[in-house]
Design a protein around this motif. Structure first.
Motif, PDB file in Angstrom:
ATOM      1  N   GLY A  90      65.422  65.700  75.926  1.00  0.00           N
ATOM      2  CA  GLY A  90      64.909  66.377  74.798  1.00  0.00           C
ATOM      3  C   GLY A  90      66.953  67.643  74.783  1.00  0.00           C
ATOM      4  N   ILE A  91      67.240  67.543  76.912  1.00  0.00           N
ATOM      5  CA  ILE A  91      68.672  68.285  77.001  1.00  0.00           C
ATOM      6  C   ILE A  91      69.226  67.240  76.319  1.00  0.00           C
ATOM      7  CG2 ILE A  91      70.079  69.042  78.506  1.00  0.00           C
ATOM      8  CD1 ILE A  91      67.293  70.866  78.471  1.00  0.00           C
ATOM      9  N   VAL A  92      70.499  68.230  75.771  1.00  0.00           N
ATOM     10  CA  VAL A  92      72.203  67.652  75.259  1.00  0.00           C
ATOM     11  C   VAL A  92      72.898  68.359  76.073  1.00  0.00           C
ATOM     12  CG1 VAL A  92      73.457  67.485  73.416  1.00  0.00           C
ATOM     13  CG2 VAL A  92      71.202  67.538  73.232  1.00  0.00           C
ATOM     14  N   SER A  93      73.123  67.699  77.270  1.00  0.00           N
ATOM     15  CA  SER A  93      74.142  67.856  77.643  1.00  0.00           C
ATOM     16  C   SER A  93      75.152  69.102  77.796  1.00  0.00           C
ATOM     17  CB  SER A  93      74.482  66.749  78.602  1.00  0.00           C
ATOM     18  OG  SER A  93      75.130  67.124  79.687  1.00  0.00           O
ATOM     19  N   GLU A  94      76.080  69.628  78.315  1.00  0.00           N
ATOM     20  CA  GLU A  94      77.029  70.260  77.871  1.00  0.00           C
ATOM     21  C   GLU A  94      78.439  69.677  78.066  1.00  0.00           C
ATOM     22  OE1 GLU A  94      77.724  74.456  79.153  1.00  0.00           O
ATOM     23  OE2 GLU A  94      75.381  74.670  79.401  1.00  0.00           O
ATOM     24  N   ASP A 154      69.320  79.394  87.407  1.00  0.00           N
ATOM     25  CA  ASP A 154      69.389  78.716  86.982  1.00  0.00           C
ATOM     26  C   ASP A 154      68.751  78.865  85.220  1.00  0.00           C
ATOM     27  OD1 ASP A 154      71.197  77.314  88.697  1.00  0.00           O
ATOM     28  OD2 ASP A 154      68.914  76.526  89.948  1.00  0.00           O
ATOM     29  N   SER A 155      69.378  78.242  84.542  1.00  0.00           N
ATOM     30  CA  SER A 155      69.428  78.574  83.657  1.00  0.00           C
ATOM     31  C   SER A 155      67.798  77.149  83.405  1.00  0.00           C
ATOM     32  CB  SER A 155      70.326  77.965  82.592  1.00  0.00           C
ATOM     33  OG  SER A 155      70.085  77.892  81.333  1.00  0.00           O
ATOM     34  N   LYS A 156      67.055  77.318  82.498  1.00  0.00           N
ATOM     35  CA  LYS A 156      65.848  76.154  82.053  1.00  0.00           C
ATOM     36  C   LYS A 156      66.818  75.544  80.157  1.00  0.00           C
ATOM     37  CE  LYS A 156      62.814  79.050  83.286  1.00  0.00           C
ATOM     38  NZ  LYS A 156      60.442  79.334  83.042  1.00  0.00           N
ATOM     39  N   GLU A 157      67.755  75.777  80.073  1.00  0.00           N
ATOM     40  CA  GLU A 157      68.909  74.540  78.985  1.00  0.00           C
ATOM     41  C   GLU A 157      69.842  74.942  78.705  1.00  0.00           C
ATOM     42  OE1 GLU A 157      68.341  77.708  75.461  1.00  0.00           O
ATOM     43  OE2 GLU A 157      68.057  79.479  76.620  1.00  0.00           O
ATOM     44  N   SER A 158      70.301  73.878  77.866  1.00  0.00           N
ATOM     45  CA  SER A 158      72.303  74.064  77.675  1.00  0.00           C
ATOM     46  C   SER A 158      72.231  74.294  76.890  1.00  0.00           C
ATOM     47  CB  SER A 158      71.938  72.332  77.806  1.00  0.00           C
ATOM     48  OG  SER A 158      73.394  72.226  76.860  1.00  0.00           O
ATOM     49  N   TYR A 159      73.433  74.535  76.514  1.00  0.00           N
ATOM     50  CA  TYR A 159      74.413  75.113  75.151  1.00  0.00           C
ATOM     51  C   TYR A 159      74.958  74.308  74.449  1.00  0.00           C
ATOM     52  CZ  TYR A 159      71.954  79.595  77.652  1.00  0.00           C
ATOM     53  OH  TYR A 159      70.922  80.347  78.578  1.00  0.00           O
ATOM     54  N   ALA A 160      74.868  73.656  75.173  1.00  0.00           N
ATOM     55  CA  ALA A 160      75.983  71.970  74.513  1.00  0.00           C
ATOM     56  C   ALA A 160      76.480  72.282  72.840  1.00  0.00           C
ATOM     57  CB  ALA A 160      75.089  71.510  74.294  1.00  0.00           C
ATOM     58  N   ASP A 161      75.524  72.519  72.082  1.00  0.00           N
ATOM     59  CA  ASP A 161      76.010  73.379  70.469  1.00  0.00           C
ATOM     60  C   ASP A 161      76.562  74.194  70.262  1.00  0.00           C
ATOM     61  OD1 ASP A 161      73.382  75.044  71.606  1.00  0.00           O
ATOM     62  OD2 ASP A 161      72.982  75.316  69.543  1.00  0.00           O
ATOM     63  N   VAL A 162      77.011  75.234  71.410  1.00  0.00           N
ATOM     64  CA  VAL A 162      78.615  76.323  70.935  1.00  0.00           C
ATOM     65  C   VAL A 162      79.176  76.500  72.300  1.00  0.00           C
ATOM     66  CG1 VAL A 162      75.741  77.982  70.701  1.00  0.00           C
ATOM     67  CG2 VAL A 162      76.246  77.599  72.760  1.00  0.00           C
ATOM     68  N   GLN A 319      65.338  79.853  86.589  1.00  0.00           N
ATOM     69  CA  GLN A 319      64.775  79.255  87.649  1.00  0.00           C
ATOM     70  C   GLN A 319      65.525  78.742  88.757  1.00  0.00           C
ATOM     71  OE1 GLN A 319      64.595  74.613  86.161  1.00  0.00           O
ATOM     72  NE2 GLN A 319      62.287  76.039  86.280  1.00  0.00           N
ATOM     73  N   VAL A 320      65.470  78.067  89.714  1.00  0.00           N
ATOM     74  CA  VAL A 320      66.138  77.458  91.332  1.00  0.00           C
ATOM     75  C   VAL A 320      65.163  76.146  90.828  1.00  0.00           C
ATOM     76  CG1 VAL A 320      66.294  77.033  93.822  1.00  0.00           C
ATOM     77  CG2 VAL A 320      65.922  79.238  92.367  1.00  0.00           C
ATOM     78  N   ARG A 321      66.678  75.540  89.771  1.00  0.00           N
ATOM     79  CA  ARG A 321      66.282  74.087  90.586  1.00  0.00           C
ATOM     80  C   ARG A 321      65.821  72.941  91.614  1.00  0.00           C
ATOM     81  NH1 ARG A 321      70.492  73.498  86.639  1.00  0.00           N
ATOM     82  NH2 ARG A 321      70.539  75.116  85.412  1.00  0.00           N
ATOM     83  N   ASN A 322      65.165  72.290  91.652  1.00  0.00           N
ATOM     84  CA  ASN A 322      65.041  71.270  92.987  1.00  0.00           C
ATOM     85  C   ASN A 322      65.934  70.240  92.716  1.00  0.00           C
ATOM     86  OD1 ASN A 322      63.401  70.199  95.525  1.00  0.00           O
ATOM     87  ND2 ASN A 322      63.091  68.233  93.573  1.00  0.00           N
ATOM     88  N   ASP A 323      67.062  70.201  91.410  1.00  0.00           N
ATOM     89  CA  ASP A 323      67.657  69.003  90.977  1.00  0.00           C
ATOM     90  C   ASP A 323      68.326  69.340  90.285  1.00  0.00           C
ATOM     91  OD1 ASP A 323      69.213  67.131  90.031  1.00  0.00           O
ATOM     92  OD2 ASP A 323      67.472  65.094  91.223  1.00  0.00           O
ATOM     93  N   CYS A 324      69.877  70.095  91.113  1.00  0.00           N
ATOM     94  CA  CYS A 324      70.525  70.596  89.887  1.00  0.00           C
ATOM     95  C   CYS A 324      71.047  69.775  88.342  1.00  0.00           C
ATOM     96  CB  CYS A 324      72.458  70.628  90.073  1.00  0.00           C
ATOM     97  SG  CYS A 324      71.864  71.701  91.620  1.00  0.00           S
ATOM     98  N   ARG A 325      70.432  68.550  88.815  1.00  0.00           N
ATOM     99  CA  ARG A 325      70.693  67.901  87.040  1.00  0.00           C
ATOM    100  C   ARG A 325      69.861  67.976  86.482  1.00  0.00           C
ATOM    101  NH1 ARG A 325      71.474  62.648  90.303  1.00  0.00           N
ATOM    102  NH2 ARG A 325      69.350  62.844  91.153  1.00  0.00           N
ATOM    103  N   PHE A 326      68.301  68.474  86.284  1.00  0.00           N
ATOM    104  CA  PHE A 326      67.263  68.428  85.478  1.00  0.00           C
ATOM    105  C   PHE A 326      66.391  69.832  85.740  1.00  0.00           C
ATOM    106  CE2 PHE A 326      67.791  64.788  87.303  1.00  0.00           C
ATOM    107  CZ  PHE A 326      68.047  63.200  86.713  1.00  0.00           C
ATOM    108  N   VAL A 327      65.659  69.858  84.543  1.00  0.00           N
ATOM    109  CA  VAL A 327      65.200  71.314  84.378  1.00  0.00           C
ATOM    110  C   VAL A 327      63.858  71.010  85.369  1.00  0.00           C
ATOM    111  CG1 VAL A 327      63.776  72.787  83.061  1.00  0.00           C
ATOM    112  CG2 VAL A 327      65.557  71.760  82.711  1.00  0.00           C
ATOM    113  N   ASN A 328      63.578  71.913  86.500  1.00  0.00           N
ATOM    114  CA  ASN A 328      62.229  71.363  87.154  1.00  0.00           C
ATOM    115  C   ASN A 328      60.449  71.874  86.116  1.00  0.00           C
ATOM    116  OD1 ASN A 328      63.541  72.286  89.331  1.00  0.00           O
ATOM    117  ND2 ASN A 328      62.623  74.383  89.772  1.00  0.00           N
ATOM    118  N   LYS A 329      60.232  70.356  86.387  1.00  0.00           N
ATOM    119  CA  LYS A 329      58.983  70.401  85.692  1.00  0.00           C
ATOM    120  C   LYS A 329      57.796  71.420  85.772  1.00  0.00           C
ATOM    121  CE  LYS A 329      59.354  64.898  86.079  1.00  0.00           C
ATOM    122  NZ  LYS A 329      59.212  63.492  86.332  1.00  0.00           N
ATOM    123  N   GLY A 330      57.168  71.700  85.080  1.00  0.00           N
ATOM    124  CA  GLY A 330      56.137  73.053  84.748  1.00  0.00           C
ATOM    125  C   GLY A 330      56.545  74.009  84.566  1.00  0.00           C
TER     126      GLY A 330
END
Length: 330
Positions: A90-94, A154-162, A319-330
């Motif tokens: 569901g993430i839209v990438s900036e 790290d952010s848990k969301e993208s701000y592509a729309d702004v 959060q501190v992402r495990n993989d910078c490309r994705f929000v951590n699960k859970g």
């Protein structure tokens, strides 16, 4: 029996010191600090430096990418590595925004993150990688060492729309550019200095042809304009093609004040650059930076620090992402 301090009596010096230290800890807790990882990952900064140097030796253009990453991440709401998120769940990438056109080398952030995870799992944030790799990128480009604080999360969301509300376009007016930087606490002098990052790297023809066709922009040196037409022979360049011109033909991979010297010769690549010379609030700084490289680098370093500290996510937020490309699960 517990010791009772009577009303009006002062606590012992020892208790006062303990309370003061606790207060200082709480004031610092959740904020950015120098050497934030001194205990949790003592070699964090060194690992990032090592990886940046290795990548620079293999792919010299990465140094420019690290500096650009900081700007394109921190200008949009926060220095929180939101720009590194790819499209998933569901993430839209900036990264898909036209304001981030030409951005590349994101894949090498994963290289740096993997090296950190091997030594200190789930400790160093992607946002701090963006900041510290930018610092090392500046050094690789001949710029100064910049003392950057760490402790971002790290952010848990993208701000592509702004994204378009924060990052100016190459042909925006200088007033728009100044207002965007002012919104994150960077004044006119700092804005002129940060635009000096255009002394390195290259610009795709997509962002140049508006000054070349159908007629040359009169503020562009005619000979230079003809050279640029040679680099960008079509008024409708293919955005997927490798068609570009270097920001600075004399010292293309050195962060220096040649950018400002070129502006004074009417050899600024993009409209946003050349406007710095004609605008009354920015032109004095262009003159000063063109004549004094040390002054430029000092102002650039100060502005980089301000930008890197824009509204960071700290403490227990994010959060501190495990993989910078994705929000951590859970």
């Amino acid at each position: 029996m517990a010791k009772v301090i009577r009303k009006g009596s002062a606590p012992s010096l020892h208790n006062w010191l303990v309370l003061s230290l606790l207060l200082l800890f709480r004031l610092g807790e959740g904020g950015l600090q120098l050497d934030y990882y001194s205990e949790s990952c003592p070699r964090a900064a060194e690992i990032i430096k090592e990886q940046v140097q290795k990548l620079y030796e293999k792919h010299g253009n990465t140094a420019v990418s690290w500096v650009r990453n900081l700007f394109h991440d921190c200008m949009v709401k926060s220095c929180d590595a939101s720009i590194l998120l790819v499209e998933a769940n569901g993430i839209v990438s900036e990264q898909k925004s036209d304001r981030n056109f030409g951005m590349r080398n994101f894949k090498y952030i994963h290289t740096i993150k993997s090296a950190l995870e091997s030594e200190c799992p789930m400790t160093v944030s992607c946002a701090d990688i963006v900041a510290l790799s930018a610092r090392e990128g500046v050094i690789m480009l001949g710029g100064p060492y910049i003392s950057m604080k760490t402790g971002r999360r790290d952010s848990k969301e993208s701000y592509a729309d702004v994204v378009q509300d924060f990052i100016p376009l190459h042909n925006d007016s200088i007033d728009v550019v100044l207002s965007r930087f002012q919104s994150i606490g960077i004044d006119v002098e700092g804005t002129v200095a940060l635009l000096g990052a255009h002394s390195v790297g290259r610009v795709h023809c997509v962002n140049l042809v508006n000054r070349l066709y159908p007629t040359l922009d009169p503020t562009l040196d005619p000979d230079y304009g003809e050279y640029l037409r040679g680099r960008c022979p079509s008024p409708q360049p293919d955005p997927d093609a490798v068609e570009y011109a270097r920001n600075d033909r004399e010292t293309p991979m050195v962060l220096d004040n040649m950018y400002y010297k070129n502006l004074l010769r009417n050899k600024g690549l993009m409209l946003i650059d050349q406007q710095l010379v004609s605008h009354p609030s920015t032109s004095p700084f262009v003159d000063s930076m063109a004549s004094n490289n040390s002054y430029f680098l000092d102002r650039f370093a100060s502005a980089m620090i301000l930008m890197s500290e824009n509204n960071p996510i700290t403490g227990d937020a994010g959060q501190v992402r495990n993989d910078c490309r994705f929000v951590n699960k859970g």
